[in-house]
Scaffold this motif. Sequence first.
Motif, PDB file in Angstrom:
ATOM      1  N   GLN A  81      12.235 -10.799  -4.486  1.00 45.51           N
ATOM      2  CA  GLN A  81      11.247 -11.858  -4.299  1.00 45.51           C
ATOM      3  C   GLN A  81      10.734 -11.879  -2.868  1.00 45.51           C
ATOM      4  N   ALA A  82      11.627 -11.644  -1.920  1.00 45.57           N
ATOM      5  CA  ALA A  82      11.206 -11.610  -0.514  1.00 45.57           C
ATOM      6  C   ALA A  82      10.226 -10.478  -0.263  1.00 45.57           C
ATOM      7  N   PHE A 137       4.650  -8.746   1.020  1.00 43.44           N
ATOM      8  CA  PHE A 137       3.407  -8.001   0.818  1.00 43.44           C
ATOM      9  C   PHE A 137       2.211  -8.945   0.694  1.00 43.44           C
ATOM     10  N   ASP A 138       2.394 -10.042  -0.019  1.00 44.85           N
ATOM     11  CA  ASP A 138       1.313 -11.017  -0.115  1.00 44.85           C
ATOM     12  C   ASP A 138       0.950 -11.566   1.267  1.00 44.85           C
ATOM     13  N   ARG A 139       1.964 -11.812   2.065  1.00 47.00           N
ATOM     14  CA  ARG A 139       1.744 -12.351   3.413  1.00 47.00           C
ATOM     15  C   ARG A 139       1.031 -11.338   4.305  1.00 47.00           C
ATOM     16  N   TRP A 172      -4.503  -3.931   6.491  1.00 43.18           N
ATOM     17  CA  TRP A 172      -3.273  -3.690   5.729  1.00 43.18           C
ATOM     18  C   TRP A 172      -3.536  -2.789   4.535  1.00 43.18           C
ATOM     19  N   THR A 173      -4.605  -3.042   3.796  1.00 38.15           N
ATOM     20  CA  THR A 173      -4.858  -2.259   2.589  1.00 38.15           C
ATOM     21  C   THR A 173      -5.334  -0.848   2.906  1.00 38.15           C
ATOM     22  N   ILE A 175       4.121  -5.829  -8.294  1.00 35.34           N
ATOM     23  CA  ILE A 175       3.649  -5.320  -6.999  1.00 35.34           C
ATOM     24  C   ILE A 175       2.544  -4.299  -7.199  1.00 35.34           C
ATOM     25  N   GLU A 176       2.746  -3.390  -8.122  1.00 33.54           N
ATOM     26  CA  GLU A 176       1.761  -2.332  -8.361  1.00 33.54           C
ATOM     27  C   GLU A 176       0.393  -2.906  -8.723  1.00 33.54           C
ATOM     28  N   ASN A 177       0.375  -3.937  -9.537  1.00 33.48           N
ATOM     29  CA  ASN A 177      -0.886  -4.530  -9.973  1.00 33.48           C
ATOM     30  C   ASN A 177      -1.563  -5.355  -8.881  1.00 33.48           C
ATOM     31  N   ARG A 178      -0.781  -5.873  -7.936  1.00 32.78           N
ATOM     32  CA  ARG A 178      -1.339  -6.713  -6.875  1.00 32.78           C
ATOM     33  C   ARG A 178      -1.666  -5.946  -5.601  1.00 32.78           C
ATOM     34  N   HIS A 179      -0.985  -4.812  -5.388  1.00 33.03           N
ATOM     35  CA  HIS A 179      -1.087  -4.127  -4.095  1.00 33.03           C
ATOM     36  C   HIS A 179      -1.359  -2.636  -4.311  1.00 33.03           C
ATOM     37  N   SER A 180      -2.599  -2.257  -4.141  1.00 28.96           N
ATOM     38  CA  SER A 180      -2.999  -0.881  -4.425  1.00 28.96           C
ATOM     39  C   SER A 180      -2.498   0.112  -3.380  1.00 28.96           C
ATOM     40  N   ASN A 181      -1.934  -0.371  -2.277  1.00 23.24           N
ATOM     41  CA  ASN A 181      -1.463   0.530  -1.212  1.00 23.24           C
ATOM     42  C   ASN A 181       0.045   0.749  -1.235  1.00 23.24           C
ATOM     43  N   VAL A 182       0.747   0.241  -2.246  1.00 19.92           N
ATOM     44  CA  VAL A 182       2.200   0.361  -2.297  1.00 19.92           C
ATOM     45  C   VAL A 182       2.606   1.435  -3.314  1.00 19.92           C
ATOM     46  N   PHE A 183       3.453   2.357  -2.851  1.00 15.27           N
ATOM     47  CA  PHE A 183       4.011   3.426  -3.671  1.00 15.27           C
ATOM     48  C   PHE A 183       5.524   3.224  -3.744  1.00 15.27           C
TER      49      PHE A 183
END
Length: 347
Positions: A204-205, A210-212, A221-222, A241-249
């Motif tokens: 959760q953290a 990532f949202d922050r 950031w993106t 996370i994958e659906n909200r953040h396109s820069n995270v692998f």
Amino acid sequence: MCSDHDISDTVSHRDTLPPPSVLRHVVDVHCHPTDSEIPVKIMDNLPIALCAMSTLQADQGLVRDLATAFPAKVVPCFGYHPWFSHWISLESCESKEEHYRHIFKDADEHPEAFQKLLAHLPEPVALRTVLEDVRQNLVAFPRAMLGEVGIDRAFRVPYDFSSPRELTPFTTPFEHQLAILEAQLDLAAELGRNISMHSVKSQQATVELFDRMVEKHGERWTKISLDIHGCSLSPQTWLHIENRHSNVFLSLSTAVNGRSPNHRALIAACSPDRILVESDIHQIDDCVQRTWDMVLIVAAVKGWPVETIWEEDIEESQWGVVRRLEKNWREFVQGSHVGARQPSKRQ
């Protein structure tokens, strides 16, 4: 970053290696070669590229030297790992003991353990000094990443890092870890550098972090990429996370993830264009095989063919696992993930 115990528990080697023509397209996106002796002959003959992590003050220079000696094979990564975050001070203290008593709030409950630990601990280093060190190294190496950085709720501080480790009753406060991580992420956003991040027992953290970061840094950031290395998130959290953040692998290793069946469910859930592979070990002579082991696991779960020879021109529909992972790495390096991106059709 895995311990010696983690390495001894990994899966056995699965297969012989493919020819160098295939391996030269493989990248070990997270390893710690400077934690052990590095024979020059092995580096000269290394058929893959690798991302060499630093973790504490003592190994930043070692990573720098390795990348200078082998610039075509090594992507240097500079940063401070959460396992050593108690060595870093956020505010000035009058003495070493005052700093560590401030970190370990329950020191008075374990006076003998605290005094034993204190004898092994270094003088604390100020966060501003850490950030300046990371900045200088990132600026000196235009291809360098931030890493290994992160958060870890499971880690207990050892008396020292010899093997086997004797653990203390102390943990580093999560808020302290998070403050150090966020300061390093801010620097990565400022300099436009990609990130290799450690996240353990902090689902959760991590989502909230990532949202922050998006809210704080916006497009800066993106534009950069972040890899959750040795990813142990649940498939449900990863998909969020994958659906909200396109820069995270995410990347996986046999050293850490291979001991849990969760890694196969995570591979199955992950979009085919967000997955990378790693060894997460410190023996340079085993990086190739360990990384290839994970390539084979990804291929098996995703149903992708495995290249045994390299053909230059083939249709994308015929691509094997190595070509797909190579494309993912290139997109990770390129960054610029501006705007929402629909996840690819899962295979």
